[in-house]
Design an enzyme around this catalytic site. Sequence first.
Site, PDB file in Angstrom:
ATOM      1  N   HIS A   1      -6.813  -5.162  -1.577  1.00  0.00           N
ATOM      2  CA  HIS A   1      -5.691  -4.251  -1.401  1.00  0.00           C
ATOM      3  C   HIS A   1      -4.519  -4.910  -0.671  1.00  0.00           C
ATOM      4  CE1 HIS A   1      -3.836  -0.357  -1.386  1.00  0.00           C
ATOM      5  NE2 HIS A   1      -3.795  -0.285  -0.067  1.00  0.00           N
TER       6      HIS A   1
ATOM      7  N   ASP B   1      -8.828  -4.840  -6.011  1.00  0.00           N
ATOM      8  CA  ASP B   1      -8.526  -3.621  -5.274  1.00  0.00           C
ATOM      9  C   ASP B   1      -8.835  -2.403  -6.138  1.00  0.00           C
ATOM     10  OD1 ASP B   1      -7.479  -1.658  -3.587  1.00  0.00           O
ATOM     11  OD2 ASP B   1      -5.448  -1.948  -4.341  1.00  0.00           O
TER      12      ASP B   1
ATOM     13  N   SER C   1       0.819  -1.209   0.000  1.00  0.00           N
ATOM     14  CA  SER C   1       0.000   0.000   0.000  1.00  0.00           C
ATOM     15  C   SER C   1       0.858   1.266   0.000  1.00  0.00           C
ATOM     16  CB  SER C   1      -0.973  -0.026   1.175  1.00  0.00           C
ATOM     17  OG  SER C   1      -1.886   1.055   1.120  1.00  0.00           O
TER      18      SER C   1
END
Length: 500
Positions: A476, A419, A198
């Site tokens: 994600h 995601d 991320s």
Amino acid sequence: MTLTADSPSPAADHQSEELQVKTSSSAILRFVLLLVFSEVIVSQSIVKTLPGFPGDLPFKLETGYVAVGERDEVQLFYYFVESERNPTDDPLMLWLAGGPGCSALRAFFYEIGPFTFNYENSGGNQPTMELNPYSWTKIANIIFIDQPVGTGFSYANTSEAYLSSDTISATQTYEFLRKWLVDHPKFLNNPLYICGISYIGMVVPIIVEEIYNGNEAGNEPQMNIKGYMLGNPLTDKNRDVNSRIQYAHRVTLLSDELYKSTKANCHGEYVDVDPNNGLCTSDLQDVEKCIEKINLPQILEPLCDTSHVNLSLLRWDRSSLEENSMDPLWSLPLLPEPGCRDFIYNYATMWANDRAVQKALHIREGTITEWLHCNHSIEYSFGRSATNAYTFNVPNTVGYHRNLTNKNCRALIFSGDLDMRVPHLATEKWIKSLNLTVESGWKPWFVNNQVAGYTVSYTHNDDYSLTYATVKGAGHTSPEHKPSECLAMVDRWFAHYPLW
């Protein structure tokens, strides 16, 4: 005295002596530097038991602090788990959580670490843990670090030291690693990889470049850096968000008509929108209506209904606590709400705020008032330029990735294909912009005879390689959603095997 062709001259003897002195001085200097580094505050403790897990831990867990910063005023906390396979030869991973400001326990419990919570037996106020069969510690030594300062159990000695940024975080993490390796010299020869998920995509490439440059400059200790690994990485703060519109259209969240109109009226720019462009703003309002109830980190999972539960911060009056007890305002139910991933993160919050847990982890008393799963005061919010404590001063890291293509370096970039926070389309676009040579074209990769995703591999100048992989059905944080597939993926990549 007659000199033969094989006899050294007096001048040569003198030069040889000078060379030996210089070499010896250089070695002494390196030794002194190592001693200086070892004098810094690097505390470590071996943890043999933990509340919530029965018996002794079946792996070696170490926790500790490393002091960084100009005056060692920042204390970065870490968890280190030795590989359960072969700690001497297996890779050494430095794992950084995203946010910024999300604790290392997020990865430790929910992504790649050795534990997960046993929800069936975690009712009331005592979460219980069980071993994670897909932990990456089965194949690698992993340092989980709470960074930047203000994350997890990391803290600073001064208020000014709590101010951080993308570049400060990278520099302090590099310093952390240098000092940690001096304190753990037996891991200096292990293949080193810097990894994370991320937002950490804005920081890891900077750290990796600093390591390579530091090695070339002769910085001690010399690190056996081999490469880096990133999952669904934020890389370009503008383009990554812009790609959400295209992604939403690809997965049928937007109609063809609305997508084409929005693209035309906004000229492909959906972040820095001209407020006077009425057609664009009108289209974006329609887009928002279509996706506002979509769970961006995993589009197939529902948004949590938090109306009946306090999902923000677990707060209680610490003055009423006894030494090894906790009495929160509410207790955990026997099972988490079905489909509500946000809810299960509170198991870590309750566990980490238990005084008995903090004592077992050797947390320094009085250094934090409350452990937070993610510190929202420094967490990145798309479209916000800065917070009071953290400056997001790197707009994109594509240039750092490009610089690393000229190093002897390996990269693994993977993206969960469900995601929409950092869509795989954006990642694929910046990878293509590196103009690498395709070594192996797009093809499926398999785990247990099932398609686990798709992969393509690239090379550059014989020394650099990049493997890109999608993880089918993951959001994600891919290892959280597809643990067995991600363990197989990274095990193959570490071993220099193709993913398929």
